[in-house]
Motif scaffolding. Structure first.
Motif, PDB file in Angstrom:
ATOM      1  N   LEU A 105       0.859  -1.182   0.000  1.00  0.00           N
ATOM      2  CA  LEU A 105       0.000   0.000   0.000  1.00  0.00           C
ATOM      3  C   LEU A 105       0.897   1.234   0.000  1.00  0.00           C
ATOM      4  O   LEU A 105       1.874   1.302   0.752  1.00  0.00           O
ATOM      5  CB  LEU A 105      -0.901   0.021   1.234  1.00  0.00           C
ATOM      6  N   PHE A 106       0.537   2.212  -0.820  1.00  0.00           N
ATOM      7  CA  PHE A 106       1.357   3.406  -0.961  1.00  0.00           C
ATOM      8  C   PHE A 106       0.547   4.637  -0.547  1.00  0.00           C
ATOM      9  O   PHE A 106      -0.668   4.681  -0.722  1.00  0.00           O
ATOM     10  CB  PHE A 106       1.843   3.544  -2.400  1.00  0.00           C
ATOM     11  N   PRO A 107       1.225   5.663  -0.003  1.00  0.00           N
ATOM     12  CA  PRO A 107       0.499   6.836   0.496  1.00  0.00           C
ATOM     13  C   PRO A 107      -0.131   7.656  -0.611  1.00  0.00           C
ATOM     14  O   PRO A 107       0.433   7.824  -1.691  1.00  0.00           O
ATOM     15  CB  PRO A 107       1.594   7.632   1.226  1.00  0.00           C
ATOM     16  N   THR A 108      -1.332   8.149  -0.327  1.00  0.00           N
ATOM     17  CA  THR A 108      -2.038   9.029  -1.245  1.00  0.00           C
ATOM     18  C   THR A 108      -2.845  10.025  -0.417  1.00  0.00           C
ATOM     19  O   THR A 108      -3.148   9.770   0.754  1.00  0.00           O
ATOM     20  CB  THR A 108      -2.973   8.240  -2.177  1.00  0.00           C
ATOM     21  N   THR A 109      -3.186  11.168  -1.005  1.00  0.00           N
ATOM     22  CA  THR A 109      -3.942  12.206  -0.298  1.00  0.00           C
ATOM     23  C   THR A 109      -5.230  12.495  -1.049  1.00  0.00           C
ATOM     24  O   THR A 109      -5.239  12.634  -2.277  1.00  0.00           O
ATOM     25  CB  THR A 109      -3.120  13.502  -0.168  1.00  0.00           C
ATOM     26  N   SER A 110      -6.346  12.572  -0.304  1.00  0.00           N
ATOM     27  CA  SER A 110      -7.648  12.895  -0.880  1.00  0.00           C
ATOM     28  C   SER A 110      -8.355  13.853   0.058  1.00  0.00           C
ATOM     29  O   SER A 110      -7.793  14.309   1.065  1.00  0.00           O
ATOM     30  CB  SER A 110      -8.483  11.625  -1.067  1.00  0.00           C
ATOM     31  N   GLN A 111      -9.632  14.162  -0.240  1.00  0.00           N
ATOM     32  CA  GLN A 111     -10.395  15.057   0.626  1.00  0.00           C
ATOM     33  C   GLN A 111     -10.612  14.471   2.010  1.00  0.00           C
ATOM     34  O   GLN A 111     -10.925  15.190   2.967  1.00  0.00           O
ATOM     35  CB  GLN A 111     -11.741  15.369  -0.018  1.00  0.00           C
ATOM     36  N   ASN A 112     -10.462  13.143   2.136  1.00  0.00           N
ATOM     37  CA  ASN A 112     -10.620  12.488   3.427  1.00  0.00           C
ATOM     38  C   ASN A 112      -9.305  12.374   4.193  1.00  0.00           C
ATOM     39  O   ASN A 112      -9.257  11.725   5.236  1.00  0.00           O
ATOM     40  CB  ASN A 112     -11.217  11.094   3.237  1.00  0.00           C
ATOM     41  N   GLY A 113      -8.238  12.972   3.652  1.00  0.00           N
ATOM     42  CA  GLY A 113      -6.960  12.923   4.343  1.00  0.00           C
ATOM     43  C   GLY A 113      -5.972  12.007   3.660  1.00  0.00           C
ATOM     44  O   GLY A 113      -6.063  11.735   2.459  1.00  0.00           O
ATOM     45  N   GLU A 114      -5.025  11.510   4.433  1.00  0.00           N
ATOM     46  CA  GLU A 114      -3.933  10.695   3.904  1.00  0.00           C
ATOM     47  C   GLU A 114      -4.191   9.217   4.197  1.00  0.00           C
ATOM     48  O   GLU A 114      -4.501   8.844   5.324  1.00  0.00           O
ATOM     49  CB  GLU A 114      -2.607  11.140   4.518  1.00  0.00           C
ATOM     50  N   SER A 115      -4.067   8.395   3.175  1.00  0.00           N
ATOM     51  CA  SER A 115      -4.284   6.955   3.303  1.00  0.00           C
ATOM     52  C   SER A 115      -3.200   6.204   2.568  1.00  0.00           C
ATOM     53  O   SER A 115      -2.540   6.741   1.670  1.00  0.00           O
ATOM     54  CB  SER A 115      -5.650   6.554   2.717  1.00  0.00           C
ATOM     55  N   TYR A 116      -3.030   4.933   2.937  1.00  0.00           N
ATOM     56  CA  TYR A 116      -2.173   4.009   2.196  1.00  0.00           C
ATOM     57  C   TYR A 116      -3.093   3.035   1.466  1.00  0.00           C
ATOM     58  O   TYR A 116      -3.946   2.385   2.098  1.00  0.00           O
ATOM     59  CB  TYR A 116      -1.253   3.245   3.145  1.00  0.00           C
ATOM     60  N   VAL A 117      -2.954   2.945   0.142  1.00  0.00           N
ATOM     61  CA  VAL A 117      -3.857   2.131  -0.672  1.00  0.00           C
ATOM     62  C   VAL A 117      -3.067   1.371  -1.731  1.00  0.00           C
ATOM     63  O   VAL A 117      -1.904   1.681  -2.018  1.00  0.00           O
ATOM     64  CB  VAL A 117      -4.938   3.007  -1.361  1.00  0.00           C
ATOM     65  N   LEU A 118      -3.720   0.378  -2.341  1.00  0.00           N
ATOM     66  CA  LEU A 118      -3.151  -0.311  -3.494  1.00  0.00           C
ATOM     67  C   LEU A 118      -3.047   0.644  -4.678  1.00  0.00           C
ATOM     68  O   LEU A 118      -3.785   1.635  -4.762  1.00  0.00           O
ATOM     69  CB  LEU A 118      -4.026  -1.503  -3.900  1.00  0.00           C
ATOM     70  N   GLY A 119      -2.166   0.302  -5.611  1.00  0.00           N
ATOM     71  CA  GLY A 119      -2.113   1.043  -6.856  1.00  0.00           C
ATOM     72  C   GLY A 119      -3.418   0.908  -7.618  1.00  0.00           C
ATOM     73  O   GLY A 119      -4.179  -0.057  -7.443  1.00  0.00           O
ATOM     74  N   GLN A 120      -3.695   1.869  -8.499  1.00  0.00           N
ATOM     75  CA  GLN A 120      -4.975   1.921  -9.213  1.00  0.00           C
ATOM     76  C   GLN A 120      -5.290   0.630  -9.963  1.00  0.00           C
ATOM     77  O   GLN A 120      -6.446   0.220 -10.053  1.00  0.00           O
ATOM     78  CB  GLN A 120      -4.965   3.100 -10.195  1.00  0.00           C
ATOM     79  N   THR A 121      -4.298  -0.024 -10.532  1.00  0.00           N
ATOM     80  CA  THR A 121      -4.541  -1.215 -11.356  1.00  0.00           C
ATOM     81  C   THR A 121      -4.193  -2.512 -10.623  1.00  0.00           C
ATOM     82  O   THR A 121      -4.313  -3.594 -11.203  1.00  0.00           O
ATOM     83  CB  THR A 121      -3.727  -1.132 -12.657  1.00  0.00           C
ATOM     84  N   ASP A 122      -3.791  -2.407  -9.372  1.00  0.00           N
ATOM     85  CA  ASP A 122      -3.361  -3.597  -8.636  1.00  0.00           C
ATOM     86  C   ASP A 122      -4.567  -4.359  -8.102  1.00  0.00           C
ATOM     87  O   ASP A 122      -5.569  -3.755  -7.685  1.00  0.00           O
ATOM     88  CB  ASP A 122      -2.455  -3.184  -7.481  1.00  0.00           C
ATOM     89  N   GLU A 123      -4.493  -5.689  -8.107  1.00  0.00           N
ATOM     90  CA  GLU A 123      -5.543  -6.537  -7.559  1.00  0.00           C
ATOM     91  C   GLU A 123      -4.932  -7.535  -6.590  1.00  0.00           C
ATOM     92  O   GLU A 123      -3.789  -7.961  -6.750  1.00  0.00           O
ATOM     93  CB  GLU A 123      -6.297  -7.276  -8.670  1.00  0.00           C
ATOM     94  N   PHE A 124      -5.712  -7.920  -5.577  1.00  0.00           N
ATOM     95  CA  PHE A 124      -5.227  -8.782  -4.505  1.00  0.00           C
ATOM     96  C   PHE A 124      -6.147  -9.997  -4.397  1.00  0.00           C
ATOM     97  O   PHE A 124      -7.145  -9.971  -3.688  1.00  0.00           O
ATOM     98  CB  PHE A 124      -5.227  -7.995  -3.193  1.00  0.00           C
ATOM     99  N   PRO A 125      -5.849 -11.113  -5.092  1.00  0.00           N
ATOM    100  CA  PRO A 125      -6.670 -12.326  -4.963  1.00  0.00           C
ATOM    101  C   PRO A 125      -6.690 -12.801  -3.509  1.00  0.00           C
ATOM    102  O   PRO A 125      -5.674 -12.751  -2.808  1.00  0.00           O
ATOM    103  CB  PRO A 125      -5.957 -13.327  -5.873  1.00  0.00           C
ATOM    104  N   PHE A 126      -7.844 -13.318  -3.076  1.00  0.00           N
ATOM    105  CA  PHE A 126      -8.009 -13.524  -1.641  1.00  0.00           C
ATOM    106  C   PHE A 126      -9.036 -14.598  -1.355  1.00  0.00           C
ATOM    107  O   PHE A 126     -10.004 -14.770  -2.090  1.00  0.00           O
ATOM    108  CB  PHE A 126      -8.460 -12.197  -1.009  1.00  0.00           C
ATOM    109  N   ARG A 127      -8.827 -15.346  -0.255  1.00  0.00           N
ATOM    110  CA  ARG A 127      -9.798 -16.312   0.250  1.00  0.00           C
ATOM    111  C   ARG A 127     -10.306 -15.815   1.604  1.00  0.00           C
ATOM    112  O   ARG A 127      -9.531 -15.760   2.572  1.00  0.00           O
ATOM    113  CB  ARG A 127      -9.169 -17.697   0.418  1.00  0.00           C
ATOM    114  N   PRO A 128     -11.564 -15.427   1.721  1.00  0.00           N
ATOM    115  CA  PRO A 128     -12.084 -14.926   3.000  1.00  0.00           C
ATOM    116  C   PRO A 128     -11.858 -15.951   4.113  1.00  0.00           C
ATOM    117  O   PRO A 128     -12.073 -17.147   3.939  1.00  0.00           O
ATOM    118  CB  PRO A 128     -13.581 -14.733   2.721  1.00  0.00           C
TER     119      PRO A 128
END
Length: 262
Positions: A105-128
């Motif tokens: 997850l990489f830092p980004t800034t929006s109207q809601n403040g600063e967050s660490y998120v995946l890249g725009q095109t990145d996907e994370f396969p997952f088993r709940p």
């Protein structure tokens, strides 16, 4: 694939008491990590997001509940207009790992403040229900380094919800599989009063035992709601926390289901 941010909607209400207190209060550092499962027609993905900030001492959420509680509320839930906290640097990236995959997850800034998120095109396969490890490198003058290993929320299937129960009938909510005492269910049944767009909800916090009842007294406006306005959102939550130097890491894992009722 990135889901619209829900983490700020969770974080900001937590800050209300600290931010509105006019007197100096003890402060601490908080790292809040959301792990939300997204089920698509072709895959199941994890949508992770993290925020790090410093504020007054907070009462943290829990996924352990002792009783079922339901209430009528406005929809969507009104924002509280809370001032944004002082966000902290937690390093260049935050690692989120399963036994098969590690993503960053990489830092980004929006109207809601600063967050660490995946890249725009990145996907994370997952088993709940599998274990996830979150590793925070930390930064000088910011959030400290730390690691937390958590069991994520398992998937579930929500039973059918009637659109127009009889006047003296309750709604029996069902879901499978049942969880355990470390998880809870959150259910929002939404409907429109005098309009097609939903403007009211029955919101429930439930023991994760597979069944709950919404009594008739809460269903009066639901029964007469505008046809085509009824929908449901449900989530299983598992919350985990760990103390680190100078603060707390809090992980909220959620498996979410939404459906149209009529």
């Amino acid at each position: 694939m990135r889901r619209p941010s829900y983490l700020s909607a969770l974080v900001l209400p937590l800050l209300s008491a600290a931010c509105l207190d006019p007197d100096p209060v003890p402060e601490s550092n908080y790292g809040v990590i959301g792990l939300t499962t997204i089920v698509t027609p072709v895959d199941t993905l994890l949508s992770p997001e993290a925020q790090f900030y410093r504020t007054g001492l907070l009462g943290l959420p829990t996924s352990r509940v002792l009783s079922d509680q339901c209430q009528i509320a406005a929809y969507p839930t009104p924002s509280q207009g809370t001032q944004l906290p002082r966000f902290l640097d937690a390093g260049d990236s935050v690692a989120v790992s399963t036994t098969a995959t590690t993503k960053f997850l990489f830092p980004t800034t929006s109207q809601n403040g600063e967050s660490y998120v995946l890249g725009q095109t990145d996907e994370f396969p997952f088993r709940p229900g599998e274990r996830v490890t979150v590793t925070v490198p930390g930064a000088p003058g910011g959030f400290t380094n730390g690691t937390i290993d958590v069991l994520t929320a398992q998937g579930f299937t929500l039973g059918e919800i009637p659109a127009t129960p009889a006047a003296d009938e309750s709604i029996d909510l069902t879901w499978t599989p049942a969880g355990d005492d470390s998880t809870k269910m959150l259910v929002s049944i939404q409907y429109g009063v005098g309009q097609l767009q939903a403007n009211q909800q029955i919101f429930c916090s439930l023991i994760d035992d597979g069944a709950a009842e919404i009594p008739p007294i809460l269903l009066t406006q639901y029964r007469t709601a505008t046809a085509g306005s009824r929908a449901v959102e449900a989530a299983r939550w598992r919350v985990s926390a760990k103390e680190v130097t100078g603060g707390v890491l809090l992980v909220i894992s959620a498996f979410e289901v939404d459906d149209v009722i009529d």
